[in-house]
Design an enzyme around this catalytic site. Structure first.
Site, PDB file in Angstrom:
ATOM      1  CB  CYS A 120       5.649   9.185 -37.426  1.00 35.74           C
ATOM      2  SG  CYS A 120       5.003  10.631 -36.590  1.00 35.74           S
ATOM      3  CG  HIS A 166      -0.149  17.424 -44.717  1.00 38.96           C
ATOM      4  ND1 HIS A 166      -0.052  18.586 -43.987  1.00 38.96           N
ATOM      5  CD2 HIS A 166       0.066  16.402 -43.855  1.00 38.96           C
ATOM      6  CE1 HIS A 166       0.187  18.269 -42.722  1.00 38.96           C
ATOM      7  NE2 HIS A 166       0.260  16.961 -42.617  1.00 38.96           N
TER       8      HIS A 166
HETATM    9  C1  PEP Z   1       4.781  15.437 -38.563  1.00 41.03           C
HETATM   10  O1  PEP Z   1       4.427  16.587 -38.311  1.00 41.03           O
HETATM   11  O2  PEP Z   1       5.985  15.086 -38.636  1.00 41.03           O
HETATM   12  C2  PEP Z   1       3.781  14.387 -38.818  1.00 41.03           C
HETATM   13  C3  PEP Z   1       4.113  13.133 -38.983  1.00 41.03           C
HETATM   14  O3  PEP Z   1       2.488  14.784 -38.955  1.00 41.03           O
HETATM   15  P1  PEP Z   1       1.897  15.499 -40.278  1.00 41.03           P
HETATM   16  O4  PEP Z   1       2.959  15.428 -41.351  1.00 41.03           O
HETATM   17  O5  PEP Z   1       0.679  14.741 -40.654  1.00 41.03           O
HETATM   18  O6  PEP Z   1       1.643  16.880 -39.813  1.00 41.03           O
END
Ligand code: PEP
Ligand code: MG
Length: 588
Positions: free
Chosen positions: A519, A196
């Protein structure tokens, strides 16, 4: 070699771009503390400082315990009781004071040695009881250290202009506070490509290189630094020629970003006229202006957990309602997809001890394997009042614009059912009270756990839309931690298994005439975009900053070409071969 000779190090490229600036070591409470000798005269003052840290820690735990007595589970009251006992243990009181007198060193360094000693003696014992006590000890000692060194924690917001941040690891709550004018680049020892902290660095356009031995840098006289986030190169004390070279590269990159951005008002469509919608991933509601400027179709993923990651206080229903309402209003008719709190994993929660909701997070404790632990919807279903509070706020905001709910880390359709039932129940309650709620609030499922990808034909029956989260999907399908730089070569976003799963998910959604959006970070990768188009994806959600590049890439492809490319890609069985194929075929 003189102390200021140019030194070149190689690491893992995480966020593209060139950063030039002054190195600053960024430490967190867990890092080593320096040993500073103190004089005889200072001993009493030092002991007083230590007693005060103990006193403040005791106050924290007592107020936490008081709150938990009313609303927390009984285990947490017991755990906090143990913490209070520990704070009165001779190890923490008399032993520590004796050591400060005998060793005449700063309290923090003595304290860390004492705790380290104790940990080493007990972690070797397999007994569950002792393991638990070590965990408690770590918790209590963090609290005391936090009070001993309140000013020692440099904040990202207080970093001087043009600093290169050197740290063992970045946590998302700190990275979110960094501003591009203060922070030129990040260099860390730990950290993976889709951690993240990495996602935030890219969203902010801050260059980042990981897998660099930070401890070694402490021995070098650091004057300036160049960080090449595209190549994964860190140059310490660059000479004049090197500096000039990188200043020119930096200018060139900024110019091409400016050029691509200047075309962001154009439609997202392929050469042969297929419309592609590009939404924004958002962590900070303040970034809405940027996504509107870049022509986003709405917010495809609001990572709502960032509302409290850096503030360290959990938002009330009222606070959440005001934030969501403001967001949906400023989107002027465009949709807002709110993902319910994706708590846990590498988004460590460190709420202020005085925060009324701190006990929820204490109760998870330290997990051996947080990515596979009590994360996201699992956590929310364990503590349903947090989820109820969030759903109520979302439903109230839905009266002011188009709001969708997205459920993270679903591994079984029953989790989705519980959320749907809750939404209906809360809708009834609000309506009875005369509070307006939108007629229809679509509920979507994140496809990021292998079981939900495999079961997508069943899940789609109970979802209004699907959202493919490739960051976690890749991590869980390939059993490769997204935050671990040592296995970044195994973390293939383009692995053949991932392409097959995406194809399956899109087919299920299309068959049932329901929308599917992507996403994860793959959605912003120019090598993946044509493949995703070819696999049938028409909705992308990426960081606001990446929208122009994604549009620019989409506008270079025809759907037929993209379909042929995807077909050819699906023939590959080995990850490295497929990666080479894609690099060669997509570099236009
Ligand atoms: C993902 O896992 O691709 C996602 C968009 O969620 P995060 O990156 O916040 O875990
Ligand atoms: Mg995820």
């Amino acid at each position: 070699m003189s102390q200021t000779d140019e030194v070149i190090l190689r690491g893992l490229p995480i966020s593209k771009g060139i950063g030039i600036g002054t190195p600053v070591f960024f430490s967190s409470v867990d890092d080593e503390v320096p040993e500073i000798p103190i004089s005889k005269k200072e001993i009493d003052k030092e002991i007083e400082r230590y007693r005060r840290a103990l006193h403040l820690s005791r106050q924290d735990v007592e107020s936490l315990q008081k709150m938990s007595l009313h609303e927390g589970p009984p285990e947490i009251v017991a755990i906090l009781g143990t913490h209070l006992e520990m704070l009165q243990d001779p190890l923490m009181t008399t032993v520590m004071e004796e050591k400060i007198r005998d060793l005449q060193l700063n309290t923090e360094s003595i304290f860390q040695h004492v705790i380290e000693d104790y940990k080493q003696r007990f972690t070797t014992l397999q007994d569950h009881y002792f393991q638990e006590r070590v965990r408690d000890l770590i918790d209590v000692s963090r609290r005391i250290l936090g009070h001993l060194r309140p000013l020692d924690r440099v904040k990202m917001t207080e970093i001087p202009h043009s600093s290169v941040i050197l740290a063992h690891e970045l946590v998302p709550s700190e990275t979110i506070e960094a501003s591009g004018t203060h922070v030129s680049a990040f260099v860390t020892a730990a950290g993976g490509i889709t951690s993240h902290a990495a996602i935030i660095a890219r969203a902010k356009g801050i260059p980042y290189v990981a897998n660099v031995e930070i401890k070694i840098l402490k021995r070098i006289e650091l004057q300036s630094m160049v960080v090449d986030g595209s190549q994964g190169i860190v140059i310490i004390n660059p000479n004049r020629k090197t500096l000039k070279k990188y200043q020119e590269i930096k200018r060139g990159l900024l110019e091409s970003y400016r050029l691509i951005s200047s075309a962001s008002h154009l439609k997202g469509e392929t050469v042969d006229g297929y419309e592609v919608r590009i939404f924004a991933n958002l962590e900070n509601p303040k970034e809405i202006d940027l996504l509107l400027k870049n022509g986003a179709s709405g917010i495809g993923l609001f990572r709502s957990e960032y509302l409290f990651l850096s503030k360290r206080v959990f938002p009330t229903e009222e606070e959440q309602f005001h934030i969501y309402r403001r967001m949906v209003k400023s989107l002027k008719g465009r949709p807002l997809v709110i993902r319910v709190f994706d708590i846990g994993g590498d988004k460590k929660i460190d709420l202020l001890p005085t925060s009324p909701d701190a006990w929820y997070f204490h109760s998870i404790g330290a997990e051996q394997n947080p990515a596979l632990g009590c994360r996201a919807i699992r956590f929310l279903l364990r503590y349903p009042d947090l989820l109820d509070r969030q759903i109520r706020a979302i439903l109230r905001a839905s009266a002011f614009g188009e709001v969708h709910i997205l459920v993270p880390m679903v591994s079984d359709v029953s989790e989705l059912r519980v959320v749907r039932e809750k939404v209906e129940k809360i809708r009834e309650e609000l309506t009875k009270k005369g509070i307006k709620v939108a007629q229809h609030i679509p509920i979507g499922c994140m496809i990021e756990v292998p079981s939900s990808a495999i079961m997508c034909d069943a899940i789609i029956q109970e979802s209004d839309f699907l959202s493919i989260g490739t960051n976690d999907l890749v991590q869980y399908v390939l059993a490769a931690d997204r935050s671990n730089p040592n296995i970044s070569d195994l973390y293939f976003s383009t692995h053949p298994s991932i392409l097959r799963l995406i194809r399956m998910v899109v087919a299920s959604a299309n068959k049932n005439r329901k929308p599917v959006i992507i996403c994860g970070e793959s959605a912003a990768d120019p090598a993946m975009i044509p493949i995703l188009l070819g696999l049938g994806i028409r909705d992308f959600s990426v960081a606001a900053r990446h929208i122009p590049l994604v549009k620019h890439t989409i506008r270079k492809w025809r759907i037929l070409e993209a379909c042929r490319l995807a077909e050819a890609a699906l023939e590959y069985t080995a990850a490295a071969d497929l990666k080479n194929f894609l690099t060669a075929e997509t570099s236009r």
